[in-house]
Design a protein around this motif. Sequence first.
Motif, PDB file in Angstrom:
ATOM      1  N   ARG A  62       3.600 -24.151 -66.884  1.00 13.01           N
ATOM      2  CA  ARG A  62       2.249 -23.602 -66.972  1.00 13.01           C
ATOM      3  C   ARG A  62       1.467 -23.864 -65.682  1.00 13.01           C
ATOM      4  O   ARG A  62       0.736 -23.001 -65.190  1.00 13.01           O
ATOM      5  CB  ARG A  62       1.523 -24.211 -68.169  1.00 13.01           C
TER       6      ARG A  62
ATOM      7  N   LYS B 112      -9.407 -13.824 -66.045  1.00 11.65           N
ATOM      8  CA  LYS B 112      -8.116 -13.510 -66.651  1.00 11.65           C
ATOM      9  C   LYS B 112      -7.774 -14.580 -67.684  1.00 11.65           C
ATOM     10  O   LYS B 112      -7.558 -15.746 -67.334  1.00 11.65           O
ATOM     11  CB  LYS B 112      -7.035 -13.447 -65.574  1.00 11.65           C
TER      12      LYS B 112
ATOM     13  N   GLN C 282      -5.153 -15.270 -69.310  1.00  9.72           N
ATOM     14  CA  GLN C 282      -3.842 -15.905 -69.126  1.00  9.72           C
ATOM     15  C   GLN C 282      -3.876 -17.011 -68.082  1.00  9.72           C
ATOM     16  O   GLN C 282      -2.972 -17.852 -68.029  1.00  9.72           O
ATOM     17  CB  GLN C 282      -2.797 -14.859 -68.741  1.00  9.72           C
ATOM     18  N   ASP C 283      -4.910 -17.027 -67.239  1.00  7.22           N
ATOM     19  CA  ASP C 283      -5.061 -18.095 -66.252  1.00  7.22           C
ATOM     20  C   ASP C 283      -6.072 -19.144 -66.705  1.00  7.22           C
ATOM     21  O   ASP C 283      -5.897 -20.339 -66.425  1.00  7.22           O
ATOM     22  CB  ASP C 283      -5.510 -17.518 -64.901  1.00  7.22           C
TER      23      ASP C 283
ATOM     24  N   ARG D  72      -9.452 -16.568 -76.702  1.00  5.55           N
ATOM     25  CA  ARG D  72      -9.337 -15.452 -75.760  1.00  5.55           C
ATOM     26  C   ARG D  72     -10.028 -14.219 -76.321  1.00  5.55           C
ATOM     27  O   ARG D  72     -10.089 -14.024 -77.539  1.00  5.55           O
ATOM     28  CB  ARG D  72      -7.865 -15.128 -75.476  1.00  5.55           C
TER      29      ARG D  72
END
Length: 286
Positions: A104, A234, A236-237, A263
């Motif tokens: 990650r 983002k 996902q970041d 999210r």
Amino acid sequence: MGTNDNPPEEPMGSELPPQDEPAQPARPAQPVEPAVVEEGVKDAAPAQTGRQRLADGLWPPRVSRAQLIVALLLFVLGLGLAIQVRSNSDSSALRGARQEDLVRILDELDGRTKRLEDEKQRLEDQRRELESSSNQAEEARRQTVEKERQLGILAGTVAAQGPGITLKITDPKGQVQSDQLLDTLQELRAAGAEAIQINGVRVVASSFFSDEGGGVGIDGKKITQPYEFKVIGKPQDLEPALNIPGGVVQTLEKEQATVAVTRSAKIVVDALRAAKQPDYARSSSS
């Protein structure tokens, strides 16, 4: 007559030993007693103890040029070893991390690199458009308006919307301090957050945090828990950046706070800041 009947006188101090006593043999010289010699030496100079002789040998120091060079080299070597040990201790948290956590972290670093490359490519495209456009004045005006919109988002003077996350921190025991909220903000910015507001307060580059009684102050405005971050970026970041080992979530949970990350495809950041006109700075092109 004419003759001296008295026997001649023998010279003084030359008496011979009596004939009836045999001559004594000469005695060898007796050695001087050690006690007498030591007593004479002590009278000349007091004997020094081992500690005194060691002190006389060490001080004043007699250092040669070669010894100075060796001492300097040893100092540099010790300093290098200390720095190496410190750097190894700083990375001990990563050595103990799980494989999925390391993956990650690498993904996050790759994401940051990609964002920088995309920004570089965008700027190069703008330069080429300005150079090749038949109407350079119109193209420059369009890019200026777009740049103004982007700067307005960063400065907090215009509203923004886009994908991102919502971070909610519940702190029933009041253990979360302003520095921990600031660390959370910095981690989100490093992960690519473009617009952030906390409990209705727009956070920008010049924002500052302070501890207030029963809460936290942001730019002089007091907010209380639960602390809710609305972050555009983002997802996902952003989410993995908060969950890295030893990161924001683990630090807050050690303070017995509850952290929830959600999210979302659409986050609205509508808290605004008034545009501040500079008092002294002026554009160099005017």
